[in-house]
Design an enzyme around this catalytic site. Structure first.
Site, PDB file in Angstrom:
ATOM      1  N   GLU A 258       9.881  10.850  -0.592  1.00  0.00           N
ATOM      2  CA  GLU A 258       8.673  10.197  -0.092  1.00  0.00           C
ATOM      3  C   GLU A 258       8.951   9.467   1.219  1.00  0.00           C
ATOM      4  O   GLU A 258       9.895   8.696   1.326  1.00  0.00           O
ATOM      5  CB  GLU A 258       8.156   9.201  -1.130  1.00  0.00           C
ATOM      6  CG  GLU A 258       6.915   8.453  -0.718  1.00  0.00           C
ATOM      7  CD  GLU A 258       6.478   7.405  -1.736  1.00  0.00           C
ATOM      8  OE1 GLU A 258       5.334   6.916  -1.623  1.00  0.00           O
ATOM      9  OE2 GLU A 258       7.276   7.079  -2.644  1.00  0.00           O
ATOM     10  N   LYS A 336      -1.559  11.808  -1.103  1.00  0.00           N
ATOM     11  CA  LYS A 336      -1.513  11.083  -2.365  1.00  0.00           C
ATOM     12  C   LYS A 336      -2.904  10.610  -2.771  1.00  0.00           C
ATOM     13  O   LYS A 336      -3.635  10.040  -1.967  1.00  0.00           O
ATOM     14  CB  LYS A 336      -0.559   9.890  -2.248  1.00  0.00           C
ATOM     15  CG  LYS A 336      -0.318   9.168  -3.566  1.00  0.00           C
ATOM     16  CD  LYS A 336       0.710   8.056  -3.405  1.00  0.00           C
ATOM     17  CE  LYS A 336       0.980   7.372  -4.738  1.00  0.00           C
ATOM     18  NZ  LYS A 336       1.959   6.264  -4.633  1.00  0.00           N
ATOM     19  N   CYS A 388       5.275   9.529  -6.062  1.00  0.00           N
ATOM     20  CA  CYS A 388       5.602   8.276  -6.744  1.00  0.00           C
ATOM     21  C   CYS A 388       4.975   8.216  -8.134  1.00  0.00           C
ATOM     22  O   CYS A 388       5.168   9.113  -8.938  1.00  0.00           O
ATOM     23  CB  CYS A 388       5.212   7.089  -5.870  1.00  0.00           C
ATOM     24  SG  CYS A 388       5.943   5.521  -6.399  1.00  0.00           S
TER      25      CYS A 388
END
Length: 510
Positions: A258, A336, A388
């Site tokens: 990430e 995301k 995440c």
């Protein structure tokens, strides 16, 4: 009064004990001690006190279980210790409201003997609310503790969400047995559920095709305090490129974690084009995290993008050299969707942005990506992404699995949480996703725990935390679908709702 306070204290301790059921401890049997204790205490409590005892249990459960959150607040939040403890207490108190509400409802409306029938639906409804409200935080859901237990065989059938229901049936039956002394029937039910899990674990819902992918994941181990320091941008990018240099030719795909590239995408275009060319010339696909900021719309996205070779049909030959497909805003990307409150967006931003440094962290004002997006393609393989803590949302993962999805890829930066048990819990969640969907999960992180997880949920290989290293492995492609991947949560909703209606019928016929 003393007896009531003792009950609250014992409920708090029973909740705190739950932490040992999850990684890195993984004593899965703990849940079948702590949950029955909590339910026994609830059964001995007056209805008007049921919410409070459920709250005490939840405060212990989340206070110990997500204590790792305090590491990020204390180390990077810029708050005095008393304020950081207060903020942590506020978060845990919010999460404790959910088991408190479940405790009140089951105690208020159902007698103890009906709990094994009614509690699964009540609990699942409250847990669904916890996974949705304020974008959701479904961490420490009960089923994650059972990845190494006999009950893990149920995961491909009913998922982690459904496993919650089985755990509650077992634990409420044990509590009932302890009070009513009806051991034989309830222990028999427990035995059947456990033995069924062992039998189900022998079923090959997904099987290896014989084809493999050679994949490398680069763990840069960049210290959190350096990640968004402008003068560290180029050293960080140089480090990732150098660590990757010996892995281009012998891997099909290389994965960076990430936001591995710390520059905003429009600013890093020259670097990305060079990276794209190197990957394509090596006949390799590259997937990396990067933040895209659109200077026209003033919107920022936490992205994963694919570089290098996309697939055989899209590769181009110029003067005999394979070139990549990257261009700014090309479609081979994922934004995301589930943004982390405070870390990636600020609730009531205009009110609280300037109150404390923790509410003004770098990169804390992202725009949400679509719930359902195309897979990222790299060298002919299709990756369903989760950035995440998105890996903790199975319904979102399921919505992004297609007939040709080869792998689930999850990238993260757990440097926020130091040497706490947070990263181990994060890895455990990824294992559960692999088991319930029957797909390998590739977990690439900045400082650990980077790991390859096979389609059965077993860790195939992993890197230690806090090391600069590259993990390479040969990953099996699989065919077939688990029942949970096909049907999702609908079967467990229907079953638990049916049990709930039976409980209601018995209650009304008294």
């Amino acid at each position: 009064m003393f007896a009531t306070k003792f009950k609250f204290a014992l409920a708090f301790l029973a909740g705190a004990l739950m932490t040992f059921g999850y990684a890195p401890f993984s004593y899965w049997l703990v849940l079948f001690v702590s949950l029955p204790i909590y339910l026994y205490l609830l059964a001995q409590t007056q209805p008007k006190q049921s919410f409070k005892i459920g709250f005490a249990f939840g405060l212990g459960w989340f206070g110990a279980g997500i204590s790792w959150v305090h590491v990020s607040i204390a180390d990077f939040g810029g708050l005095p210790l008393i304020a950081s403890i207060g903020l942590m207490l506020l978060l845990c108190s919010y999460l404790a409201l959910f088991p408190a509400l479940a405790s009140y409802l089951i105690k208020r409306y159902f007698s103890l003997k009906l709990w094994p029938l009614a509690l699964p639906f009540v609990w699942l409804s409250i847990e669904w609310l916890r996974s949705w409200l304020f974008t959701g935080f479904p961490w420490l859901s009960l089923g994650y503790s059972q990845i190494n237990s006999p009950l893990a065989g149920w995961l491909p059938l009913i998922g982690e969400f459904g496993l919650n229901a089985l755990i509650l049936i077992i634990c409420s039956s044990l509590a009932l047995s302890f009070i009513r002394k009806h051991w034989l029937s309830n222990l028999s039910l427990t035995g059947i559920i456990f033995i069924s899990g062992v039998v189900l674990d022998q079923v090959n819902w997904a099987t290896p095709t014989g084809n493999t992918a050679q994949i490398a994941m680069v763990q840069g181990n960049i210290r959190q305090e350096l990640r968004w320091t402008p003068e560290q941008d180029q050293p960080t990018m140089d480090k990732y490129l150098e660590m990757t240099s010996n892995h281009w030719l012998n891997n099909d795909v290389i994965i960076w974690p990430e936001a591995a590239i710390p520059q905003l995408e429009p600013i890093a275009l020259d670097y990305l084009r060079d990276l794209d060319s190197i990957a394509a010339a090596s006949n390799t696909g590259l997937i990396t995290g990067i933040v895209n900021y659109n200077f026209e719309t003033k919107q920022a996205y936490n992205n994963l993008i694919g570089l290098g070779v996309k697939n055989s049909a899209s590769s181009n030959q110029i003067d005999g050299v394979t070139v990549g497909h990257y261009r700014y805003l090309h479609a081979n990307r994922f934004a995301k969707h589930h943004l982390l409150p405070i870390g990636e967006f600020i609730p009531l931003e205009s009110w609280i942005r300037g109150l404390a440094p923790i509410f003004d962290l770098p990169m804390s004002s992202f725009t949400r990506g679509d719930y359902q997006q195309a897979n990222i393609q790299a060298n002919g393989f299709n990756f369903a992404p989760a950035i995440c803590f998105e890996i903790a949302f199975p319904r979102q993962i399921a919505s992004n699995l297609y007939f040709n999805t080869d792998f689930i890829i999850t990238v993260s930066n757990d440097a926020w949480f130091g040497a706490s048990h947070g990263p181990a819990q994060h890895l455990e969640i990824a294992q559960v996703r692999a088991k319930e969907f029957g797909l390998p999960v590739l977990r690439s992180t900045n400082n650990g725990i980077t790991a390859f997880i096979d389609h059965t949920g077993a860790i195939q290989s992993q890197l230690p935390q806090f090391e600069d290293a590259v993990l390479t492995d040969k990953i099996q492609l699989v065919s077939g679908e688990t029942p949970y991947r096909k049907l999702g949560d609908w079967p467990i909703w229907l079953i638990s709702l049916s049990l709930f209606f039976i409980a209601v019928k018995f209650r009304m016929s008294r």
